[in-house]
Scaffold this motif. Structure first.
Motif, mmCIF file in Angstrom:
data_model
loop_
_atom_site.group_PDB
_atom_site.id
_atom_site.type_symbol
_atom_site.label_atom_id
_atom_site.label_comp_id
_atom_site.label_asym_id
_atom_site.label_seq_id
_atom_site.Cartn_x
_atom_site.Cartn_y
_atom_site.Cartn_z
ATOM 1 N N VAL A 64 8.074 -51.423 12.445
ATOM 2 C CA VAL A 64 8.840 -50.404 11.826
ATOM 3 C C VAL A 64 10.267 -50.421 11.637
ATOM 4 C CG1 VAL A 64 9.115 -47.963 11.579
ATOM 5 C CG2 VAL A 64 6.774 -48.847 11.618
ATOM 6 N N TRP A 65 10.701 -50.437 12.974
ATOM 7 C CA TRP A 65 12.148 -50.314 13.277
ATOM 8 C C TRP A 65 12.792 -51.510 13.165
ATOM 9 C CZ3 TRP A 65 15.277 -46.248 13.637
ATOM 10 C CH2 TRP A 65 16.864 -46.700 14.123
ATOM 11 N N SER A 66 12.493 -52.780 13.601
ATOM 12 C CA SER A 66 13.052 -54.062 13.539
ATOM 13 C C SER A 66 13.024 -54.817 12.223
ATOM 14 C CB SER A 66 12.675 -54.910 14.856
ATOM 15 O OG SER A 66 12.860 -54.276 16.099
ATOM 16 N N TYR A 67 12.161 -54.449 11.551
ATOM 17 C CA TYR A 67 11.818 -55.246 10.314
ATOM 18 C C TYR A 67 11.822 -54.459 9.110
ATOM 19 C CZ TYR A 67 9.148 -58.292 7.221
ATOM 20 O OH TYR A 67 9.058 -58.919 5.800
ATOM 21 N N ARG A 68 10.700 -53.636 8.917
ATOM 22 C CA ARG A 68 10.621 -52.842 7.718
ATOM 23 C C ARG A 68 11.682 -51.948 7.257
ATOM 24 N NH1 ARG A 68 4.089 -51.681 7.280
ATOM 25 N NH2 ARG A 68 3.352 -54.183 7.303
ATOM 26 N N LEU A 69 12.140 -50.925 8.357
ATOM 27 C CA LEU A 69 13.036 -49.926 8.201
ATOM 28 C C LEU A 69 14.697 -50.588 7.838
ATOM 29 C CD1 LEU A 69 13.576 -47.077 7.597
ATOM 30 C CD2 LEU A 69 14.336 -46.871 9.826
ATOM 31 N N SER A 70 14.914 -51.616 8.537
ATOM 32 C CA SER A 70 16.354 -52.125 7.915
ATOM 33 C C SER A 70 16.158 -52.920 6.643
ATOM 34 C CB SER A 70 16.486 -53.293 9.216
ATOM 35 O OG SER A 70 15.547 -54.160 9.499
ATOM 36 N N ARG A 71 14.978 -53.441 6.584
ATOM 37 C CA ARG A 71 14.829 -54.035 5.206
ATOM 38 C C ARG A 71 14.911 -52.950 3.977
ATOM 39 N NH1 ARG A 71 10.917 -58.711 3.703
ATOM 40 N NH2 ARG A 71 10.884 -58.621 1.472
ATOM 41 N N LEU A 128 31.153 -65.555 4.299
ATOM 42 C CA LEU A 128 30.353 -65.400 3.399
ATOM 43 C C LEU A 128 30.739 -64.358 2.156
ATOM 44 C CD1 LEU A 128 28.005 -67.103 2.103
ATOM 45 C CD2 LEU A 128 26.266 -65.496 3.145
ATOM 46 N N PRO A 129 30.864 -62.910 2.766
ATOM 47 C CA PRO A 129 30.893 -61.985 2.024
ATOM 48 C C PRO A 129 32.387 -61.956 1.311
ATOM 49 C CG PRO A 129 30.186 -61.111 4.021
ATOM 50 C CD PRO A 129 30.416 -62.339 4.178
ATOM 51 N N PRO A 202 22.116 -55.485 11.822
ATOM 52 C CA PRO A 202 23.558 -55.842 11.511
ATOM 53 C C PRO A 202 23.819 -56.025 10.260
ATOM 54 C CG PRO A 202 22.515 -57.285 13.257
ATOM 55 C CD PRO A 202 21.399 -56.479 12.716
ATOM 56 N N ASP A 203 23.032 -56.390 9.056
ATOM 57 C CA ASP A 203 23.278 -56.487 7.713
ATOM 58 C C ASP A 203 23.477 -54.792 7.148
ATOM 59 O OD1 ASP A 203 22.980 -59.344 7.526
ATOM 60 O OD2 ASP A 203 21.030 -58.874 7.883
ATOM 61 N N VAL A 204 22.859 -54.176 7.903
ATOM 62 C CA VAL A 204 22.873 -52.587 7.275
ATOM 63 C C VAL A 204 24.173 -52.149 7.533
ATOM 64 C CG1 VAL A 204 22.069 -50.191 7.689
ATOM 65 C CG2 VAL A 204 20.302 -52.166 7.783
ATOM 66 N N TRP A 205 24.902 -52.478 8.739
ATOM 67 C CA TRP A 205 26.340 -52.061 9.200
ATOM 68 C C TRP A 205 27.280 -52.600 8.197
ATOM 69 C CZ3 TRP A 205 23.943 -48.164 10.627
ATOM 70 C CH2 TRP A 205 23.004 -48.094 11.474
ATOM 71 N N ALA A 258 29.610 -58.506 -4.750
ATOM 72 C CA ALA A 258 29.546 -59.595 -3.696
ATOM 73 C C ALA A 258 28.934 -59.264 -2.600
ATOM 74 C CB ALA A 258 31.209 -59.674 -3.767
ATOM 75 N N THR A 259 29.230 -58.195 -1.901
ATOM 76 C CA THR A 259 28.595 -57.987 -0.602
ATOM 77 C C THR A 259 27.329 -57.864 -0.701
ATOM 78 O OG1 THR A 259 30.436 -56.367 0.001
ATOM 79 C CG2 THR A 259 28.451 -56.227 1.036
ATOM 80 N N LEU A 260 26.539 -57.563 -1.659
ATOM 81 C CA LEU A 260 24.965 -57.386 -1.496
ATOM 82 C C LEU A 260 24.501 -58.902 -1.843
ATOM 83 C CD1 LEU A 260 23.294 -54.980 -0.756
ATOM 84 C CD2 LEU A 260 25.737 -54.284 -1.679
ATOM 85 N N VAL A 261 25.363 -59.575 -3.047
ATOM 86 C CA VAL A 261 25.085 -61.007 -3.126
ATOM 87 C C VAL A 261 25.237 -61.693 -2.061
ATOM 88 C CG1 VAL A 261 25.662 -62.934 -4.742
ATOM 89 C CG2 VAL A 261 25.179 -60.722 -5.838
ATOM 90 N N SER A 262 25.942 -61.791 -1.222
ATOM 91 C CA SER A 262 25.989 -62.552 -0.116
ATOM 92 C C SER A 262 24.947 -62.238 0.933
ATOM 93 C CB SER A 262 27.655 -62.179 0.484
ATOM 94 O OG SER A 262 27.693 -60.880 1.177
ATOM 95 N N LEU A 263 24.394 -61.144 0.831
ATOM 96 C CA LEU A 263 23.230 -60.805 1.766
ATOM 97 C C LEU A 263 21.751 -61.185 1.256
ATOM 98 C CD1 LEU A 263 24.302 -57.417 3.200
ATOM 99 C CD2 LEU A 263 24.575 -59.428 4.330
ATOM 100 N N VAL A 264 21.871 -60.863 0.092
ATOM 101 C CA VAL A 264 20.443 -61.035 -0.595
ATOM 102 C C VAL A 264 20.144 -61.882 -1.762
ATOM 103 C CG1 VAL A 264 19.766 -58.644 0.440
ATOM 104 C CG2 VAL A 264 20.407 -58.906 -2.009
ATOM 105 N N GLY A 265 21.341 -62.153 -2.395
ATOM 106 C CA GLY A 265 21.266 -63.225 -3.524
ATOM 107 C C GLY A 265 21.467 -62.624 -4.816
#
Length: 342
Positions: A64-71, A128-129, A202-205, A258-265
């Motif tokens: 829940v915390w380390s995978y799904r919620l951050s995603r 990258l961003p 870290p990507d959330v922040w 640009a920020t979101l493309v650098s993270l998720v495409g």
């Protein structure tokens, strides 16, 4: 004005949308190949945030915390940013087909990000961003220049956007083909279709402050965006600083994309479909439209991410595939409904 717009105040619409986002995040953390009960999700979050001490399995809490919620949070930021960028572009350009994907901004950001990773552009000084941002700005400047030379009108802008998007997509493919090995090429091509598998806290922040800043800036310019509905000359006659609002709004859209493309495409259809759906719900006034489109984009992307994990057993679909499968029919329905009202 729709019935919902007459009932809800701008504050009420924002609160309703925010509650729905929280519920969508809850679903995003609970549903997957291995379903986790909703009460366990709530206990896992309480344990992490407030050290509540609920007795739950460590593996469930970790999922829940380390995978799904951050995603889910990154998906929400991605959907919110793309929907808000699409809304701003449609309002400024007065074109219902404008969005970061069609206008070439997403393609330019992808090219910038790939150039930094594979070609080493910036000699280590460009992250990258930042590379994605420079690519997004370059793409929009090229599209704007081409549109201005091609002539006035929304058709010229869209055609220039399609041309720019194809150009930068071709550049990205050329860079990948020339400089990437087989493993890099496979990873980058999967990323370009939209991939949330590798995102963590870290990507959330990184993406959350960018999304919130973009939302605040757009809300501050809500009345100015209303004035653009009558054209730039009318907006200027109403006292709007056209150049400042235009540059600020475009820059904010480019930064978010640009920020979101650098993270998720690169992900399509979100910035195109969600603003139109929001207009059907709450009308065209931007003090209502901006928060509803932003939170609506967040909800849409979370639900698409959930579907990407459960549609094929044992596999995760690229989220861009899911948004296109849903977005294209929805956009067709919106077009037909729009035509019926004319």
């Amino acid at each position: 004005m729709s019935a919902i717009a007459r009932i809800l105040t701008p504050t009420g619409a924002t609160l309703v949308a925010l509650v729905l986002v929280v519920i969508a995040l809850w679903f995003g953390a609970a549903i997957g190949e291995t379903s986790i009960p909703f009460d366990v999700v709530a206990k896992a979050v309480a344990n992490r945030l407030w050290a509540a001490g609920y007795p739950i399995a460590a593996i469930d809490e970790g999922i829940v915390w380390s995978y799904r919620l951050s995603r889910a949070v990154v998906a929400a930021c991605c959907g919110a940013s793309l929907a808000l960028s699409g809304l701003v572009l449609q309002s400024l350009l007065r074109n219902p087909l404008a969005d970061p994907y069609i206008m070439g901004i997403s393609a330019g950001a992808s090219t910038g990000a790939v150039a930094v990773v594979l070609l080493g552009f910036g000699a280590g000084f460009l992250s990258l961003p930042l590379g994605a941002f420079l690519g997004a700005v370059l793409a929009f400047l090229l599209v704007s220049l081409l549109a201005s030379r091609a002539g006035k009108g929304s058709a010229a802008i869209i055609l220039a956007g399609v041309a720019g998007s194809q150009l930068f997509n071709a550049l990205t493919s050329f860079i990948v083909t020339k400089s990437a090995n087989a493993e890099q090429a496979r990873g980058i091509m999967f990323w370009l279709l939209g991939n949330l598998s590798g995102v963590r806290w870290p990507d959330v922040w990184l993406c959350l402050p960018v999304t919130l800043l973009g939302l605040i800036v757009c809300l501050l310019h809500a009345r100015s965006l209303d004035a653009f509905a009558f054209g730039t000359r009318s907006a200027a006659s109403l006292g709007v600083s056209v150049g400042r609002v235009y540059c600020t709004s475009i820059a904010v859209s480019a930064v978010m994309t640009a920020t979101l493309v650098s993270l998720v495409g690169s992900i399509g259809f979100v910035g195109l479909v969600v603003p139109h759906a929001a207009r059907l719900l709450v009308g065209t006034r931007h003090n209502r439209l901006i928060p509803v489109a932003t939170f609506g984009g967040a909800i849409f992307m979370i639900l698409c991410d959930v579907l990407s994990r459960v549609l094929l057993k044992g596999q995760v679909l690229p989220i861009g595939v899911v948004t296109a499968l849903i977005g294209a029919p929805v956009f067709a329905v919106l077009l037909l409904e729009r035509r019926a009202k004319v």
